[in-house]
Design an enzyme around this catalytic site. Structure first.
Site, PDB file in Angstrom:
ATOM      1  N   THR A 185      31.412 -24.222  18.223  1.00 26.55           N
ATOM      2  CA  THR A 185      32.268 -23.396  17.792  1.00 26.55           C
ATOM      3  C   THR A 185      32.282 -22.168  18.862  1.00 26.55           C
ATOM      4  O   THR A 185      31.172 -21.879  19.329  1.00 26.55           O
ATOM      5  CB  THR A 185      31.673 -22.710  16.523  1.00 26.55           C
ATOM      6  OG1 THR A 185      30.421 -22.118  16.533  1.00 26.55           O
ATOM      7  CG2 THR A 185      31.745 -23.794  15.352  1.00 26.55           C
ATOM      8  N   GLU A 330      32.590 -26.119  11.254  1.00 27.61           N
ATOM      9  CA  GLU A 330      31.260 -26.350  10.409  1.00 27.61           C
ATOM     10  C   GLU A 330      31.782 -27.177   9.378  1.00 27.61           C
ATOM     11  O   GLU A 330      30.658 -27.750   8.483  1.00 27.61           O
ATOM     12  CB  GLU A 330      30.737 -25.199  10.210  1.00 27.61           C
ATOM     13  CG  GLU A 330      29.995 -24.475  11.059  1.00 27.61           C
ATOM     14  CD  GLU A 330      30.759 -23.373  11.848  1.00 27.61           C
ATOM     15  OE1 GLU A 330      32.118 -23.671  11.823  1.00 27.61           O
ATOM     16  OE2 GLU A 330      30.309 -22.577  12.530  1.00 27.61           O
ATOM     17  N   LYS A 439      36.920  -1.027   5.062  1.00 25.66           N
ATOM     18  CA  LYS A 439      36.510  -0.360   4.244  1.00 25.66           C
ATOM     19  C   LYS A 439      36.950   1.044   3.880  1.00 25.66           C
ATOM     20  O   LYS A 439      36.254   1.897   4.849  1.00 25.66           O
ATOM     21  CB  LYS A 439      34.759  -0.415   3.858  1.00 25.66           C
ATOM     22  CG  LYS A 439      34.601  -1.615   2.837  1.00 25.66           C
ATOM     23  CD  LYS A 439      32.979  -1.715   2.474  1.00 25.66           C
ATOM     24  CE  LYS A 439      32.896  -2.500   1.451  1.00 25.66           C
ATOM     25  NZ  LYS A 439      31.619  -2.707   0.846  1.00 25.66           N
ATOM     26  N   TRP A 444      37.637  -2.170  -0.226  1.00 26.42           N
ATOM     27  CA  TRP A 444      38.231  -3.185   0.655  1.00 26.42           C
ATOM     28  C   TRP A 444      39.732  -3.423   0.867  1.00 26.42           C
ATOM     29  O   TRP A 444      40.263  -3.373  -0.190  1.00 26.42           O
ATOM     30  CB  TRP A 444      37.853  -4.712   0.305  1.00 26.42           C
ATOM     31  CG  TRP A 444      36.207  -4.758   0.614  1.00 26.42           C
ATOM     32  CD1 TRP A 444      35.607  -3.970   1.367  1.00 26.42           C
ATOM     33  CD2 TRP A 444      35.596  -6.044   0.415  1.00 26.42           C
ATOM     34  NE1 TRP A 444      34.225  -4.649   1.460  1.00 26.42           N
ATOM     35  CE2 TRP A 444      34.057  -5.939   0.879  1.00 26.42           C
ATOM     36  CE3 TRP A 444      35.695  -7.307  -0.101  1.00 26.42           C
ATOM     37  CZ2 TRP A 444      33.231  -6.713   0.868  1.00 26.42           C
ATOM     38  CZ3 TRP A 444      34.805  -8.164  -0.156  1.00 26.42           C
ATOM     39  CH2 TRP A 444      33.603  -7.997   0.226  1.00 26.42           C
TER      40      TRP A 444
HETATM   41  P1  AMP Z   1      37.258 -22.500  13.698  1.00 30.38           P
HETATM   42  O1  AMP Z   1      35.790 -23.173  13.275  1.00 30.38           O
HETATM   43  O2  AMP Z   1      37.306 -22.274  14.912  1.00 30.38           O
HETATM   44  O3  AMP Z   1      38.260 -23.768  13.181  1.00 30.38           O
HETATM   45  O4  AMP Z   1      37.620 -21.274  12.744  1.00 30.38           O
HETATM   46  C1  AMP Z   1      37.286 -21.437  11.523  1.00 30.38           C
HETATM   47  C2  AMP Z   1      37.777 -19.787  10.788  1.00 30.38           C
HETATM   48  O5  AMP Z   1      39.352 -20.002  11.082  1.00 30.38           O
HETATM   49  C3  AMP Z   1      37.785 -19.706   9.456  1.00 30.38           C
HETATM   50  O6  AMP Z   1      36.346 -19.535   8.871  1.00 30.38           O
HETATM   51  C4  AMP Z   1      38.816 -18.723   8.787  1.00 30.38           C
HETATM   52  O7  AMP Z   1      38.248 -17.465   9.208  1.00 30.38           O
HETATM   53  C5  AMP Z   1      39.786 -19.058   9.918  1.00 30.38           C
HETATM   54  N1  AMP Z   1      40.964 -20.041   9.351  1.00 30.38           N
HETATM   55  C6  AMP Z   1      41.246 -21.101   9.263  1.00 30.38           C
HETATM   56  N2  AMP Z   1      42.014 -21.555   8.459  1.00 30.38           N
HETATM   57  C7  AMP Z   1      42.674 -20.379   8.044  1.00 30.38           C
HETATM   58  C8  AMP Z   1      43.641 -19.991   7.055  1.00 30.38           C
HETATM   59  N3  AMP Z   1      44.581 -20.910   6.619  1.00 30.38           N
HETATM   60  N4  AMP Z   1      43.977 -18.793   6.759  1.00 30.38           N
HETATM   61  C9  AMP Z   1      43.164 -17.825   7.207  1.00 30.38           C
HETATM   62  N5  AMP Z   1      42.092 -18.171   8.126  1.00 30.38           N
HETATM   63  C10 AMP Z   1      41.875 -19.294   8.448  1.00 30.38           C
END
Ligand code: AMP
Length: 542
Positions: A185, A330, A439, A444
């Site tokens: 990641t 993850e 905030k 929030w």
């Molecule tokens: P990654 O591990 O790079 O796939 O990123 C995961 C993160 O992407 C998540 O923890 C979210 O913050 C963001 N994310 C993934 N899908 C969405 C969604 N449908 N809406 C908003 N944020 C998302």
């Protein structure tokens, strides 16, 4: 008393065997650097994966060794996934969009033995090789006729390796808990961290994604994964499709090219596709300018970032049902899927417009909860915001080579870093990343909701909201906007007044800054850390 059922291991080899025997005639179509439309069957793909594995068997590797890829979505990458995992090695997919220092870090941290690269990435590999002395070979994913000139000392030709192996090659028996794939990641701070998937977690996740209210993949589908195979295994599509017998269409390095995507959808009769919002913007821009239609596409899954309502409404007009999905590297990655359109009858138009933007309901196998700052679980009332935690059989328990560290605040739950609400029907909505929360006066503000409302303005191409120091409220939202091609005359006043009535009055940003381009991470997410740094000297008007 135990049940009396066979203890058959859940391994990727079992997908390969099912794919070659039961779904052998299923098709895989790919765009590659040496062929704009390569096509063959699962039977041929898996025979070649056996041949490749036969050649790799001579490489003196041990179980668990990492075989990396720096490659686009295509059939050779697919074969490499299976040849390495079914041999007992770990297929480490690397995101080529990362910075060179991150790539060097990842390759050395993972101790990659061989790296399979697309010809496009040969110059990149040449620049990385001196910093990665333990890589024994760089395999170029092409045939001898198209092997590029290279200064790489240990370059190998993929097709030569395949030709040298036997289709009779037998894979070793594997433990279902053995590692099969690795993906780092790219957090916005610190070094990237490796998520190590197991055969078992990959199979269970693939089963989960196939369910009708998840991605709903069947033998009748033609699936176009526009999500990269280098980022969380293209959401499991390369495993679920041969399990179901669905046809797979790989876009190669044309993932950002609306014209190629439309051509693939129409020529191959794609029914289902998955991608991040940016990909859909590219496709929609092409459809608008060309006047083409995409008649066969039934469903598209949008994930990786919040999806603007405008994309969904435009897709509605093309007859495509867009569903939001949420997940993380993850989480293999799928956690929730929004299939609200299937139960649309239960909602008024107004309710549907709201619910369809949510991240969706957890698929079976993923448990969710939201907690407050003290760790106390919050109700599923659609109003209470809290830190989102998850657990389940395809969720990471710790990061690669960080096993001794304390990854979890609460034993048995993975802290997603997202802030969310969950309603009584189980629809989860992401309101923020924990570190992006604004905030204002102790309350929030959801930056995602403000961004959604701003992006719905027809003259806005992209928008981001950050919390910025305010003498009275400690933080107030600052809206940063990229104007659309026909939005050069858009003013801050016009944009802010368009938000009235769409979001709470006190959520309306105190200022708007226009910018040519927002900074993005290698996976296409807006880099808020960088934005906060860029605007650190900004002062709100008195
Ligand atoms: P990654 O591990 O790079 O796939 O990123 C995961 C993160 O992407 C998540 O923890 C979210 O913050 C963001 N994310 C993934 N899908 C969405 C969604 N449908 N809406 C908003 N944020 C998302």
């Amino acid at each position: 008393m135990n049940g009396l059922i066979m203890d058959a291991p859940l391994t990727i080899t079992s997908i390969l065997e099912h794919g070659e025997k039961v779904n052998g005639s299923g098709e895989i179509v790919s765009v590659t650097s040496d062929n704009p439309r390569h096509r063959y069957t699962y039977r041929e793909a898996f025979a070649r994966a056996r041949q490749l594995a036969g050649s790799m068997a001579g490489w003196n590797l041990t179980a668990g060794d990492r075989i990396a890829t720096l490659a686009w979505n295509d059939y050779r990458h697919f074969e490499t996934y299976y040849a390495s995992a079914c041999s007992g090695y770990v297929c480490h997919t690397i995101n080529p969009r990362l910075f060179p220092e991150q790539l060097v870090y990842i390759i050395n941290h993972a101790e990659d033995r061989y790296i399979f690269i697309d010809p496009d990435f040969v110059p990149l590999a040449e620049s990385l090789a001196p910093e990665c002395p333990d890589v024994r070979g760089w395999v170029v994913l092409t045939g001898e006729d198209n092997m590029p000139e290279t200064s790489l000392e240990n370059a190998l030709c993929y097709e030569t390796l395949v030709a040298a192996g036997s289709v009779e090659f037998q894979f070793p028996p594997l433990d279902e808990n053995a590692a099969c794939a690795l993906c780092y990641t790219s957090g916005t701070t610190g070094n990237p961290k490796g998520v190590l998937y197991s055969h078992r977690s990959t199979i269970l996740h693939a089963y989960g994604t196939m369910m009708p209210d998840a991605l709903g993949i069947s033998r009748r589908d033609v699936v176009l994964p526009i999500v990269p195979m280098f980022h969380v295994n293209a959401w499991g599509n390369p495993y679920a499709c041969p399990m179901a017998g669905a046809k797979l269409v790989f876009p190669g390095n044309k993932m950002g090219d609306g014209a190629t995507l439309a051509a693939l959808i129409n020529e191959e009769k794609v029914t289902l596709s998955a991608g991040v919002p940016t990909v859909w913007l590219g496709l929609l821009a092409h459809l608008k300018s060309s006047g083409e239609r995409i008649e066969t596409l039934r469903r598209m899954v949008v994930g990786g970032a919040a999806c603007p309502l405008s994309i969904m409404e435009e897709m509605d007009a093309y007859g495509v049902d867009s569903c939001v999905g949420w997940g993380m590297t993850e989480m293999s990655p799928l956690g929730t899927l929004n299939n609200s359109s299937a139960s649309r009858d239960d909602y008024t138009e107004e309710e549907f417009a709201k619910v369809r933007l949510k991240a969706g309901r957890p698929i079976f196998g993923v448990e969710l909860k939201i907690v407050d700052d003290e760790g106390v679980e919050l109700p599923w009332d659609g109003e209470s915001f809290g830190s989102l935690k998850v657990r389940g059989p395809w969720i990471c328990s710790n990061y690669f080579k960080l096993e001794g560290s304390d990854a979890h605040e609460e034993e048995g739950w993975f802290e997603t870093g997202d802030v969310a609400t969950i309603d009584a029907d189980g629809y989860m909505a992401i309101t923020d990343r924990t570190k992006d929360v604004i905030k204002s006066g102790g309350e929030w503000i959801s930056s995602i909701e403000v961004e959604n409302a701003a992006t719905n303005h027809p003259k806005v191409a992209e928008a981001a909201v950050i919390g910025h120091y305010h003498p009275k409220w400690s933080e107030r939202p600052l809206l940063i906007v990229v104007r659309g091609s026909d939005g050069q005359d858009l003013t801050a006043e016009e944009l802010l007044s368009s938000l009235e009535g769409k979001i709470a009055k006190w959520w309306i940003p105190d200022a708007v800054e226009f910018i040519d381009e927002l900074p993005h991470t290698a996976t296409g997410k807006v880099q808020k850390v960088k934005l906060r740094e860029m605007y650190k000297d900004f002062a709100f008007p008195e």
